[in-house]
Scaffold this motif. Structure first.
Motif, PDB file in Angstrom:
ATOM      1  N   GLY A 118       8.451 -11.757   6.143  1.00  0.00           N
ATOM      2  CA  GLY A 118       8.343 -10.978   7.364  1.00  0.00           C
ATOM      3  C   GLY A 118       7.472  -9.751   7.281  1.00  0.00           C
ATOM      4  N   VAL A 119       6.816  -9.518   6.146  1.00  0.00           N
ATOM      5  CA  VAL A 119       5.969  -8.333   5.957  1.00  0.00           C
ATOM      6  C   VAL A 119       4.508  -8.767   5.840  1.00  0.00           C
ATOM      7  CG1 VAL A 119       5.463  -6.347   4.508  1.00  0.00           C
ATOM      8  CG2 VAL A 119       7.841  -7.082   4.819  1.00  0.00           C
ATOM      9  N   LEU A 120       3.654  -8.206   6.682  1.00  0.00           N
ATOM     10  CA  LEU A 120       2.238  -8.536   6.680  1.00  0.00           C
ATOM     11  C   LEU A 120       1.499  -7.697   5.639  1.00  0.00           C
ATOM     12  CD1 LEU A 120      -0.133 -10.047   8.073  1.00  0.00           C
ATOM     13  CD2 LEU A 120      -0.327  -8.067   9.598  1.00  0.00           C
ATOM     14  N   ASP A 121       0.738  -8.377   4.789  1.00  0.00           N
ATOM     15  CA  ASP A 121      -0.061  -7.694   3.768  1.00  0.00           C
ATOM     16  C   ASP A 121      -1.433  -7.376   4.371  1.00  0.00           C
ATOM     17  OD1 ASP A 121      -1.588  -6.885   1.592  1.00  0.00           O
ATOM     18  OD2 ASP A 121      -0.665  -8.310   0.213  1.00  0.00           O
ATOM     19  N   VAL A 122      -1.598  -6.127   4.802  1.00  0.00           N
ATOM     20  CA  VAL A 122      -2.825  -5.723   5.488  1.00  0.00           C
ATOM     21  C   VAL A 122      -4.034  -5.822   4.568  1.00  0.00           C
ATOM     22  CG1 VAL A 122      -3.988  -3.834   6.698  1.00  0.00           C
ATOM     23  CG2 VAL A 122      -1.535  -4.207   7.031  1.00  0.00           C
ATOM     24  N   GLU A 123      -3.885  -5.402   3.312  1.00  0.00           N
ATOM     25  CA  GLU A 123      -5.016  -5.453   2.372  1.00  0.00           C
ATOM     26  C   GLU A 123      -5.459  -6.886   2.115  1.00  0.00           C
ATOM     27  OE1 GLU A 123      -6.962  -3.088   1.173  1.00  0.00           O
ATOM     28  OE2 GLU A 123      -5.850  -1.806   2.561  1.00  0.00           O
ATOM     29  N   ALA A 124      -4.504  -7.802   2.031  1.00  0.00           N
ATOM     30  CA  ALA A 124      -4.853  -9.219   1.835  1.00  0.00           C
ATOM     31  C   ALA A 124      -5.627  -9.735   3.039  1.00  0.00           C
ATOM     32  CB  ALA A 124      -3.595 -10.045   1.618  1.00  0.00           C
ATOM     33  N   CYS A 125      -5.240  -9.303   4.235  1.00  0.00           N
ATOM     34  CA  CYS A 125      -5.956  -9.700   5.449  1.00  0.00           C
ATOM     35  C   CYS A 125      -7.381  -9.165   5.436  1.00  0.00           C
ATOM     36  CB  CYS A 125      -5.221  -9.200   6.688  1.00  0.00           C
ATOM     37  SG  CYS A 125      -3.588  -9.911   6.939  1.00  0.00           S
ATOM     38  N   ARG A 126      -7.529  -7.916   5.016  1.00  0.00           N
ATOM     39  CA  ARG A 126      -8.863  -7.305   4.964  1.00  0.00           C
ATOM     40  C   ARG A 126      -9.752  -8.018   3.950  1.00  0.00           C
ATOM     41  NH1 ARG A 126      -9.442  -1.936   6.735  1.00  0.00           N
ATOM     42  NH2 ARG A 126     -10.681  -1.433   4.897  1.00  0.00           N
ATOM     43  N   ARG A 127      -9.169  -8.359   2.783  1.00  0.00           N
ATOM     44  CA  ARG A 127      -9.960  -9.073   1.765  1.00  0.00           C
ATOM     45  C   ARG A 127     -10.381 -10.449   2.253  1.00  0.00           C
ATOM     46  NH1 ARG A 127      -5.921  -7.027  -1.688  1.00  0.00           N
ATOM     47  NH2 ARG A 127      -4.939  -9.096  -1.771  1.00  0.00           N
ATOM     48  N   ALA A 128      -9.536 -11.061   3.077  1.00  0.00           N
ATOM     49  CA  ALA A 128      -9.860 -12.384   3.615  1.00  0.00           C
ATOM     50  C   ALA A 128     -10.765 -12.298   4.842  1.00  0.00           C
ATOM     51  CB  ALA A 128      -8.573 -13.121   3.976  1.00  0.00           C
ATOM     52  N   GLY A 129     -11.084 -11.069   5.270  1.00  0.00           N
ATOM     53  CA  GLY A 129     -11.971 -10.894   6.417  1.00  0.00           C
ATOM     54  C   GLY A 129     -11.307 -11.189   7.742  1.00  0.00           C
ATOM     55  N   LEU A 130      -9.991 -11.008   7.816  1.00  0.00           N
ATOM     56  CA  LEU A 130      -9.245 -11.302   9.034  1.00  0.00           C
ATOM     57  C   LEU A 130      -8.784 -10.017   9.703  1.00  0.00           C
ATOM     58  CD1 LEU A 130      -7.002 -14.263   7.813  1.00  0.00           C
ATOM     59  CD2 LEU A 130      -9.064 -14.416   9.206  1.00  0.00           C
ATOM     60  N   THR A 131      -8.953  -9.953  11.010  1.00  0.00           N
ATOM     61  CA  THR A 131      -8.466  -8.813  11.786  1.00  0.00           C
ATOM     62  C   THR A 131      -7.045  -9.108  12.259  1.00  0.00           C
ATOM     63  OG1 THR A 131      -9.276  -9.712  13.878  1.00  0.00           O
ATOM     64  CG2 THR A 131     -10.804  -8.356  12.580  1.00  0.00           C
ATOM     65  N   ALA A 132      -6.398  -8.082  12.838  1.00  0.00           N
ATOM     66  CA  ALA A 132      -5.058  -8.276  13.397  1.00  0.00           C
ATOM     67  C   ALA A 132      -5.099  -9.318  14.509  1.00  0.00           C
ATOM     68  CB  ALA A 132      -4.515  -6.950  13.925  1.00  0.00           C
ATOM     69  N   HIS A 133      -6.173  -9.306  15.289  1.00  0.00           N
ATOM     70  CA  HIS A 133      -6.323 -10.302  16.356  1.00  0.00           C
ATOM     71  C   HIS A 133      -6.390 -11.713  15.771  1.00  0.00           C
ATOM     72  CE1 HIS A 133      -7.689 -12.104  20.123  1.00  0.00           C
ATOM     73  NE2 HIS A 133      -8.625 -12.711  19.416  1.00  0.00           N
TER      74      HIS A 133
END
Length: 210
Positions: A102-117
């Motif tokens: 249930g916890v979103l890893d923001v840094e992992a998203c950034r490394r993968a090139g993914l935005t919140a959208h």
């Protein structure tokens, strides 16, 4: 130079034959790309065939040499990827855990090139509207998001692939490497590098060796 339909036909046939040859020798990954390398190989071949066959300045012999170089490079990379875990990781990358319990890893998203959208969109396509409902979300090498909900049982995930322990999977099932090694020794497997694939499902480990 005048465009020759005979040369175009010969080049097109050569491109078709080289594609079939590479796919049959290296495997069917290019038919349904599941990695970066498979996708790029398709793009490169499409570029070679699409641009060169209509270029009258490039002879059939030159085109043949280009195709042979491309074929050798692809087969060499496939061999290296199959025989080297490090090389495979460099070429294809690794699955990325984006959401854990249930916890979103923001840094992992950034490394993968993914935005919140992007994350919200991928979750909505899976019928999920809250990250709190997600037990685990993994971005696979092909860009697909695999989601396990909080109330779902753990799917049959591989805990060993190509002789390498998947420590992130062990974390999901609340196990560690020491536990895995002990279980494998009880089953008669002393060397993890000898294991091609091992899956954990409902407390049982299924092993496939090389």
């Amino acid at each position: 130079m005048e465009l020759s339909y005979l040369n175009i036909a010969i080049k097109l046939i050569m491109g078709l034959l080289s594609s079939v040859l590479v796919i049959n020798i290296s495997g069917k990954g290019n038919l349904a790309p599941s990695s970066t390398m498979d996708q790029v190989s398709n793009y490169v071949l499409g570029g070679i065939i699409g641009r060169v066959i209509y270029a009258p300045s490039i002879t059939v012999l030159q085109y043949f040499i280009v195709l042979m170089i491309w074929t050798i490079i692809v087969l060499l990379l496939k061999w290296l990827k199959t025989n080297s875990v490090m090389f495979k990781s460099i070429l294809d990358g690794q699955p990325v855990i984006l959401i854990k319990k249930g916890v979103l890893d923001v840094e992992a998203c950034r490394r993968a090139g993914l935005t919140a959208h992007d994350i919200a969109f991928k979750l909505r396509t899976n019928g999920i509207y809250s990250i709190k409902k997600v037990k685990r979300a993994v971005l696979e090498q092909n860009g697909q998001l695999i989601v396990v909900l909080q109330d779902e049982e753990n799917p049959k995930y591989p805990i060993i692939t190509d002789g390498t322990v998947q420590t992130n999977i062990l974390e999901v099932i609340d196990k560690d490497t020491e536990w895995l090694e002990t279980r494998l020794k009880e089953m008669g497997y002393d060397n993890i590098s000898d294991i091609f694939l091992a899956e954990y499902d409902n407390g049982k480990i299924t092993v496939v060796t090389y």
